[in-house]
Enzyme design. Structure first.
Site, short mmCIF file in Angstrom:
data_model
loop_
_atom_site.label_atom_id
_atom_site.label_comp_id
_atom_site.label_asym_id
_atom_site.label_seq_id
_atom_site.Cartn_x
_atom_site.Cartn_y
_atom_site.Cartn_z
N ASP A 1 18.81 52.93 5.76
CA ASP A 1 20.22 52.56 6.07
C ASP A 1 20.04 53.95 7.36
OD1 ASP A 1 23.64 53.15 5.58
OD2 ASP A 1 23.25 54.72 6.59
N TYR B 1 22.26 59.04 14.55
CA TYR B 1 21.39 59.50 14.16
C TYR B 1 20.23 59.18 15.18
CZ TYR B 1 23.40 58.25 9.51
OH TYR B 1 24.57 58.00 8.75
N LYS C 1 25.12 51.68 12.64
CA LYS C 1 26.40 51.63 12.52
C LYS C 1 26.87 52.03 14.25
CE LYS C 1 26.03 54.67 8.64
NZ LYS C 1 24.31 54.54 8.80
N HIS D 1 31.69 53.25 11.71
CA HIS D 1 30.71 54.80 11.42
C HIS D 1 32.12 55.61 10.64
CE1 HIS D 1 27.47 57.43 11.58
NE2 HIS D 1 28.02 57.37 10.49
#
Length: 278
Positions: free
Chosen positions: A48, A53, A78, A111
């Site tokens: 994930d 990120y 996401k 998200h």
């Protein structure tokens, strides 16, 4: 839930592993590549990540370099808040896919609801398009509360398959969990270990001693027995292995209740109603 490859069936028939690796705050490059490779070697099938990120490229590289066929893996990413909206979400998806180096995605999530923007319905329409076009096998949301879900369900064509939320013994969100079950939305936990904030909890330590397990293993097992998909993060191969070593014991209903009773509605992350970061 017999082993690390055990799956739950989403409402569209797609099988999603109960357990996976989260890579929040894992640095792109060698750190995330080594983490993902260690997880895949340990038997994990689910990874994930998220656009925000900043490590989708590393995740993609690790997948490409692993010896596991693509169709055996379950990859989630996401769309970030600043990219919400119909066209911008489609563009963000293309960008994520380019970074991941994948032909298709297993799960794509919104998200955060970011209520101040009020764009999540428009964003959802883009996810429905991607789903209908076969570019993603399942679509869902992240950090949606009941009222966000109710609002979305009023006029969506495809019901979200997953809702990924902060979930741990201090934040059990039982009403949200019940609502998701009623609407066949699979609940998934991020920050299941409360970023390490539960390791000194006496009740959990006592239960861990009883089963000869670590506190982390007890919490992760509790997640699974509550039928919540869970994705703990780690960059240490031995910890990645240890986190997954939770399929050889079962918590008694009494111990499950003891853990359930630790709830304090306490968050380590943002409250979705006020999370408006772009």
């Amino acid at each position: 839930m017999k082993n690390l490859q055990s799956t739950t069936t989403l409402h569209n028939g797609i099988e999603m592993p109960w357990f996976g690796l989260g890579v929040f705050k894992v640095k792109d490059g060698s750190e995330v590549i080594n983490s993902v490779k260690a997880a895949i070697e340990a038997g994990y099938k689910s990874i994930d990540t998220a656009a925000i990120y900043g490590n989708e490229e590393g995740v993609g590289k690790a997948i490409a370099e692993s010896n596991v066929p693509r169709e055996e893996l379950f990859i989630t990413t996401k769309v970030w808040n600043s990219e919400q909206g119909y066209d911008s979400t489609l563009a963000a998806f293309d960008e994520s896919m380019k970074k991941l180096g994948l032909e298709y995605l297993d799960l794509y999530l919104i998200h955060w609801p970011v209520p101040e923007q009020n764009k999540y319905k428009e964003t959802w329409k883009a996810l429905e398009t991607l789903y209908k076009d076969g570019r993603v096998r399942a679509i869902g949301v992240s950090n949606f509360k009941e009222h966000h879900l109710k609002d979305l369900l009023e006029d969506c064509e495809v019901v979200p398959m997953v809702n990924q939320v902060e979930y741990h013994p201090r934040l059990t969100q039982t009403s949200l969990h019940e609502f998701c079950k009623q609407n066949r939305i699979q609940l998934e936990a991020w920050s299941p270990l409360m970023q390490g904030g539960l390791f000194e909890e006496p009740t959990l330590q006592e239960i861990a001693r009883k089963y000869g397990k670590s506190t982390a293993q007890v919490i992760l097992r509790w997640d699974l027995q509550n039928e919540v998909v869970t994705i703990p993060k780690s960059v240490k191969p031995h910890r990645i292995q240890e986190n997954a070593n939770i399929f050889d014991f079962e918590l008694s209903s009494e111990d499950m209740e003891k853990i359930n009773s630790l709830n304090q509605d306490q968050r380590v992350g943002s409250d979705p109603d006020v999370m408006n970061k772009l």
